[in-house]
Design a protein around this motif. Sequence first.
Motif, PDB file in Angstrom:
ATOM      1  N   GLY A   7      -9.519  -2.852  -5.629  1.00 22.61           N
ATOM      2  CA  GLY A   7     -10.113  -3.019  -4.309  1.00 22.61           C
ATOM      3  C   GLY A   7     -11.625  -3.139  -4.372  1.00 22.61           C
ATOM      4  O   GLY A   7     -12.225  -3.976  -3.694  1.00 22.61           O
ATOM      5  N   GLY A  64      -6.763  -2.874   1.347  1.00 25.45           N
ATOM      6  CA  GLY A  64      -5.337  -2.680   1.104  1.00 25.45           C
ATOM      7  C   GLY A  64      -5.055  -2.246  -0.324  1.00 25.45           C
ATOM      8  O   GLY A  64      -4.249  -1.339  -0.565  1.00 25.45           O
ATOM      9  N   SER A 111       2.761   0.533   0.919  1.00 25.49           N
ATOM     10  CA  SER A 111       2.398   1.924   0.603  1.00 25.49           C
ATOM     11  C   SER A 111       2.729   2.887   1.741  1.00 25.49           C
ATOM     12  O   SER A 111       2.585   4.104   1.584  1.00 25.49           O
ATOM     13  CB  SER A 111       0.910   2.018   0.258  1.00 25.49           C
ATOM     14  OG  SER A 111       0.118   1.787   1.404  1.00 25.49           O
ATOM     15  N   ALA A 156      -3.636   1.428  -1.323  1.00 27.91           N
ATOM     16  CA  ALA A 156      -2.350   1.461  -2.027  1.00 27.91           C
ATOM     17  C   ALA A 156      -2.467   2.143  -3.395  1.00 27.91           C
ATOM     18  O   ALA A 156      -1.514   2.160  -4.161  1.00 27.91           O
ATOM     19  CB  ALA A 156      -1.803   0.043  -2.187  1.00 27.91           C
ATOM     20  N   GLY A 204      -3.105  -7.842  -1.233  1.00 28.89           N
ATOM     21  CA  GLY A 204      -3.613  -6.518  -0.893  1.00 28.89           C
ATOM     22  C   GLY A 204      -3.071  -6.015   0.428  1.00 28.89           C
ATOM     23  O   GLY A 204      -2.724  -4.833   0.565  1.00 28.89           O
ATOM     24  N   LEU A 205      -2.986  -6.903   1.409  1.00 30.81           N
ATOM     25  CA  LEU A 205      -2.422  -6.513   2.702  1.00 30.81           C
ATOM     26  C   LEU A 205      -0.946  -6.146   2.558  1.00 30.81           C
ATOM     27  O   LEU A 205      -0.475  -5.177   3.155  1.00 30.81           O
ATOM     28  CB  LEU A 205      -2.612  -7.631   3.725  1.00 30.81           C
ATOM     29  CG  LEU A 205      -4.061  -7.857   4.165  1.00 30.81           C
ATOM     30  CD1 LEU A 205      -4.177  -9.165   4.947  1.00 30.81           C
ATOM     31  CD2 LEU A 205      -4.570  -6.688   4.990  1.00 30.81           C
ATOM     32  N   LEU A 233       2.021  -7.863   7.560  1.00 28.38           N
ATOM     33  CA  LEU A 233       0.561  -7.899   7.402  1.00 28.38           C
ATOM     34  C   LEU A 233       0.069  -9.192   6.739  1.00 28.38           C
ATOM     35  O   LEU A 233      -0.808  -9.867   7.280  1.00 28.38           O
ATOM     36  CB  LEU A 233       0.065  -6.661   6.648  1.00 28.38           C
ATOM     37  CG  LEU A 233       0.103  -5.348   7.430  1.00 28.38           C
ATOM     38  CD1 LEU A 233      -0.300  -4.179   6.546  1.00 28.38           C
ATOM     39  CD2 LEU A 233      -0.788  -5.419   8.656  1.00 28.38           C
ATOM     40  N   GLY A 264     -10.112  -6.673   4.352  1.00 28.77           N
ATOM     41  CA  GLY A 264      -8.874  -5.948   4.641  1.00 28.77           C
ATOM     42  C   GLY A 264      -7.944  -5.958   3.442  1.00 28.77           C
ATOM     43  O   GLY A 264      -7.291  -4.955   3.140  1.00 28.77           O
ATOM     44  N   GLY A 265      -7.899  -7.074   2.745  1.00 28.07           N
ATOM     45  CA  GLY A 265      -7.097  -7.142   1.521  1.00 28.07           C
ATOM     46  C   GLY A 265      -7.637  -6.221   0.443  1.00 28.07           C
ATOM     47  O   GLY A 265      -6.880  -5.538  -0.250  1.00 28.07           O
ATOM     48  N   ALA A 320      -0.716  -2.772   0.940  1.00 25.39           N
ATOM     49  CA  ALA A 320      -1.034  -1.719   1.909  1.00 25.39           C
ATOM     50  C   ALA A 320       0.189  -1.418   2.771  1.00 25.39           C
ATOM     51  O   ALA A 320       0.518  -0.255   3.027  1.00 25.39           O
ATOM     52  CB  ALA A 320      -2.214  -2.131   2.775  1.00 25.39           C
ATOM     53  N   GLY A 321       0.861  -2.476   3.218  1.00 23.38           N
ATOM     54  CA  GLY A 321       2.073  -2.284   4.005  1.00 23.38           C
ATOM     55  C   GLY A 321       3.159  -1.577   3.217  1.00 23.38           C
ATOM     56  O   GLY A 321       3.855  -0.707   3.745  1.00 23.38           O
TER      57      GLY A 321
END
Length: 122
Positions: A98, A88, A28, A92, A21-22, A42, A84-85, A25-26
Amino acid sequence: MGNAWWNLTLRFLLELSALLGLGMAGWSIPAEFWRWIFAIALPLVAAVLWGTFAVLNDPSRSGRTPVPVSGAVRLVLELVILFGGAAGFYLAGHAATGIVMALLIAFSYAFSLDRLGWLLRQ
């Protein structure tokens, strides 16, 4: 501290999912150059923090730690990385994933009250 095998398995899968997930997010991030940096950095930073800062003699781990921290600090670190994941995935564009992940994190911790109590006493 006896966590059931299914909860330990769920926790491990949630840890891996948080890294994914992190990374998502990065990825995205709209800027092409920065997306590569954040998609790698991340999850890498999260994994290093997860493995470095732990409570000494934590029975859910090897018991060893490069950098010992209090149980409260460890708990905050876990929650920030795991949720946070989940965030993410949400950011995203995978909102359902999520949300399900966040619910599974809460579910796992609800069945880990013995570990939570132990962490908060450290």
